[in-house]
Design a protein around this motif. Structure first.
Motif, PDB file in Angstrom:
ATOM      1  N   LYS A 103       0.814  -1.220   0.000  1.00  0.00           N
ATOM      2  CA  LYS A 103       0.000   0.000   0.000  1.00  0.00           C
ATOM      3  C   LYS A 103       0.851   1.275   0.000  1.00  0.00           C
ATOM      4  CE  LYS A 103      -3.743   0.200   2.487  1.00  0.00           C
ATOM      5  NZ  LYS A 103      -4.701   0.124   3.626  1.00  0.00           N
ATOM      6  N   GLY A 104       2.163   1.102   0.072  1.00  0.00           N
ATOM      7  CA  GLY A 104       3.043   2.261   0.002  1.00  0.00           C
ATOM      8  C   GLY A 104       3.226   2.993   1.312  1.00  0.00           C
ATOM      9  N   ARG A 105       2.876   2.355   2.428  1.00  0.00           N
ATOM     10  CA  ARG A 105       2.980   3.039   3.711  1.00  0.00           C
ATOM     11  C   ARG A 105       4.425   3.343   4.095  1.00  0.00           C
ATOM     12  NH1 ARG A 105      -1.260   2.593   7.252  1.00  0.00           N
ATOM     13  NH2 ARG A 105       0.050   3.943   8.561  1.00  0.00           N
ATOM     14  N   LEU A 106       5.371   2.616   3.536  1.00  0.00           N
ATOM     15  CA  LEU A 106       6.787   2.877   3.822  1.00  0.00           C
ATOM     16  C   LEU A 106       7.422   3.751   2.749  1.00  0.00           C
ATOM     17  CD1 LEU A 106       8.037  -0.646   4.993  1.00  0.00           C
ATOM     18  CD2 LEU A 106       7.098   1.210   6.374  1.00  0.00           C
ATOM     19  N   GLY A 107       6.653   4.141   1.747  1.00  0.00           N
ATOM     20  CA  GLY A 107       7.230   4.851   0.618  1.00  0.00           C
ATOM     21  C   GLY A 107       8.008   3.878  -0.247  1.00  0.00           C
ATOM     22  N   LYS A 108       8.883   4.405  -1.069  1.00  0.00           N
ATOM     23  CA  LYS A 108       9.703   3.552  -1.930  1.00  0.00           C
ATOM     24  C   LYS A 108      10.607   2.674  -1.069  1.00  0.00           C
ATOM     25  CE  LYS A 108      13.326   3.700  -5.475  1.00  0.00           C
ATOM     26  NZ  LYS A 108      12.782   2.570  -6.237  1.00  0.00           N
ATOM     27  N   TYR A 110      20.551  -9.708  -3.655  1.00  0.00           N
ATOM     28  CA  TYR A 110      19.718  -9.762  -4.855  1.00  0.00           C
ATOM     29  C   TYR A 110      19.368  -8.332  -5.258  1.00  0.00           C
ATOM     30  CZ  TYR A 110      18.833 -14.644  -3.457  1.00  0.00           C
ATOM     31  OH  TYR A 110      18.955 -15.960  -3.097  1.00  0.00           O
ATOM     32  N   ILE A 111      19.320  -8.082  -6.558  1.00  0.00           N
ATOM     33  CA  ILE A 111      18.972  -6.757  -7.063  1.00  0.00           C
ATOM     34  C   ILE A 111      17.787  -6.894  -8.014  1.00  0.00           C
ATOM     35  CG2 ILE A 111      19.776  -4.716  -8.311  1.00  0.00           C
ATOM     36  CD1 ILE A 111      22.649  -5.578  -7.501  1.00  0.00           C
ATOM     37  N   TYR A 112      16.746  -6.083  -7.776  1.00  0.00           N
ATOM     38  CA  TYR A 112      15.556  -6.101  -8.616  1.00  0.00           C
ATOM     39  C   TYR A 112      15.665  -5.027  -9.700  1.00  0.00           C
ATOM     40  CZ  TYR A 112      13.480  -9.335  -5.321  1.00  0.00           C
ATOM     41  OH  TYR A 112      13.227 -10.444  -4.543  1.00  0.00           O
ATOM     42  N   GLU A 113      14.826  -5.139 -10.712  1.00  0.00           N
ATOM     43  CA  GLU A 113      14.904  -4.257 -11.864  1.00  0.00           C
ATOM     44  C   GLU A 113      14.742  -2.789 -11.484  1.00  0.00           C
ATOM     45  OE1 GLU A 113      13.323  -4.416 -16.472  1.00  0.00           O
ATOM     46  OE2 GLU A 113      12.030  -5.170 -14.886  1.00  0.00           O
ATOM     47  N   ASN A 114      13.962  -2.506 -10.427  1.00  0.00           N
ATOM     48  CA  ASN A 114      13.756  -1.110 -10.015  1.00  0.00           C
ATOM     49  C   ASN A 114      14.857  -0.594  -9.095  1.00  0.00           C
ATOM     50  OD1 ASN A 114      13.236  -2.403  -7.617  1.00  0.00           O
ATOM     51  ND2 ASN A 114      11.146  -1.653  -7.385  1.00  0.00           N
ATOM     52  N   GLY A 115      15.884  -1.402  -8.857  1.00  0.00           N
ATOM     53  CA  GLY A 115      17.007  -0.988  -8.031  1.00  0.00           C
ATOM     54  C   GLY A 115      16.930  -1.409  -6.581  1.00  0.00           C
ATOM     55  N   THR A 116      15.790  -1.921  -6.129  1.00  0.00           N
ATOM     56  CA  THR A 116      15.671  -2.394  -4.750  1.00  0.00           C
ATOM     57  C   THR A 116      16.630  -3.553  -4.523  1.00  0.00           C
ATOM     58  OG1 THR A 116      13.352  -1.737  -4.607  1.00  0.00           O
ATOM     59  CG2 THR A 116      14.107  -3.379  -3.033  1.00  0.00           C
TER      60      THR A 116
END
Length: 435
Positions: free
Chosen positions: A192-197, A308-314
């Motif tokens: 839900k985005g409560r932590l932001g990005k 591990y690295i995800y496509e969005n940089g996380t």
């Protein structure tokens, strides 16, 4: 005669899913709390158990408490464990005030699968048997509750996904944390985005994380254990009781430890798959990466953790954090959430769960499987999610084994332009077995 509602009903709701590719499937399975009300038309669900060691005993105790469930049979290559299973069914039936059913036992699981009166099977065998047993069950129209991790190899998982969807089977994975309110709430707050990005996710699976080569000393094979059948497709290995822990019936003495096959490279994936199948599962869920995954993995070495690295940089970083519990910590721009079994903490009180689930007398994850069988719907952890979680665990082990960073395509499920890494997607079955 008791009514059996499962003889011809097929899994129509998801039969259109592709057996060869998952790219068009929705990548996010939003965290939800299922309602506990088994269909009124349920009369009887007849179960068989395959692999009846320590984990199966716990599942048996939970499944037998669900209304409408009847246990008819078990299969195991160890005679004393088959006999314990019969006695345990009698004991639980007496405790619940139910008639004691006739329980048949088999050494060969295929004899159990051949019975037309068994609707579904619980598979709690060692990891190297998961795929073969579950695929055989699918071909014979049996719904499946399969213990985690889904499979030992990535190719096995790919083939199992096909078998489930091509045969209209309900398959639930034993990743029970998805049925736990704390983990559901954590995933929901992140989604839900409560932590932001989300900047990074910390995951602790236990240590040592990765499996080691099999090095146990040879011991005499106990009476009543078919060791060659236990090995199945594996290369020849010496027996050691740590792989199949001994028990006794009179006096009753159960396993003193979990089967150590999970800690060795030839037979399991170490903590990466044993607990990673739980903790990476929650991390992927929260990140909306179900049926997908990271695009790069770097090995843990010289004090640098596996990453591990995800496509969005996380980034998802593997190793102990805070109190050292096995768990997951989501860290975002606006705060953090930390969750483990029996524990939930966050940077803000408003992020914490405020509701409790009423007790229903049996584990909700087992109920979800039975309810899914009745309603012919996907369970909370269907085969594709179990597979994508297992893939995350396994590519981490592969990167560590090779000692170098690997690119990964989570949709095509390949290591792009990396022949050496691709050889690790499966192993050569021996003793005449074929996938």
């Amino acid at each position: 005669m008791k009514k059996n509602i499962f003889s011809r009903r097929k899994f129509l709701g998801t039969s259109i899913l592709s057996a060869t590719g998952l790219s068009f499937l929705p990548k996010t399975t939003f965290a939800k709390i299922p309602q506990f009300s088994v269909s009124e038309d349920i009369h009887q669900i007849r179960l068989g158990f395959i692999g009846v060691g320590r984990q199966a005993m716990g599942i048996l105790n939970g499944m037998m408490r669900i209304p409408g469930v009847e246990v008819l049979a078990c299969a195991d290559v160890y005679e004393i464990k088959r006999e314990r299973f019969k006695q345990r069914v009698e004991k639980i039936s007496t405790e619940l005030g139910k008639p004691i059913p006739k329980v048949d036992v088999y050494k060969d699981y295929k004899d159990l699968l051949a019975r037309p009166d068994i609707d579904a099977v619980v598979i709690a065998s060692p990891d190297h048997w998961h795929a073969l047993m579950a695929i055989d069950a699918c071909k014979l129209g049996k719904d499946v509750y399969l213990e985690k991790p889904l499979t030992l190899t990535i190719r096995e998982g790919q083939e199992l996904v096909k078998a489930v969807r091509n045969n209209g089977i309900v398959l639930a994975v034993g990743s029970q944390q998805r049925s736990d309110l704390n983990f559901q709430h954590a995933a929901r707050m992140v989604q839900k985005g409560r932590l932001g990005k989300i900047k990074e996710v910390l995951v602790h699976v236990g240590q040592p994380e990765h499996p080691t080569p099999y090095d146990l000393e040879a011991q005499p094979i106990p009476k009543g254990l078919d060791w060659e059948a236990w090995l199945g497709p594996l290369p020849k290995m010496v027996f050691n009781e740590k792989l199949n822990p001994p028990i006794s019936l009179n006096p009753e003495e159960n396993e003193k430890l979990w089967g150590a096959w999970r800690w060795y490279r030839e037979t399991g994936g170490g903590y990466m798959t044993d607990w990673g199948a739980h903790m990476f599962d929650i991390a992927q869920w929260g990140l909306g990466m179900d049926r997908s995954g990271p695009v790069k993995v770097t090995p843990g070495q010289a004090g640098i953790p596996l990453k591990y690295i995800y496509e969005n940089g996380t980034e998802m970083i593997v190793g102990p954090f805070d109190e050292g519990r096995q768990g997951v910590k989501f860290i975002g721009e606006n705060g953090w959430i930390k969750v483990s079994r029996g524990n939930f903490d966050s940077s803000d009180e408003t992020l914490k769960p405020t509701m409790e689930r009423p007790s229903i007398g049996y584990p909700p994850h087992y109920w979800d499987f039975i309810d899914s069988v009745v309603k012919r719907k996907d369970p909370i952890v269907p085969v594709e999610i179990g597979h994508s979680t297992c893939v995350v665990c396994t590519i981490g082990n592969i990167a560590n084994e090779l000692g170098r960073a690997l690119d990964w395509d989570p949709i095509k499920q390949t290591f792009p332009n990396d022949w050496e890494a691709a050889t690790k997607l499966h192993y050569n079955y021996e003793n005449g077995y074929k996938l």
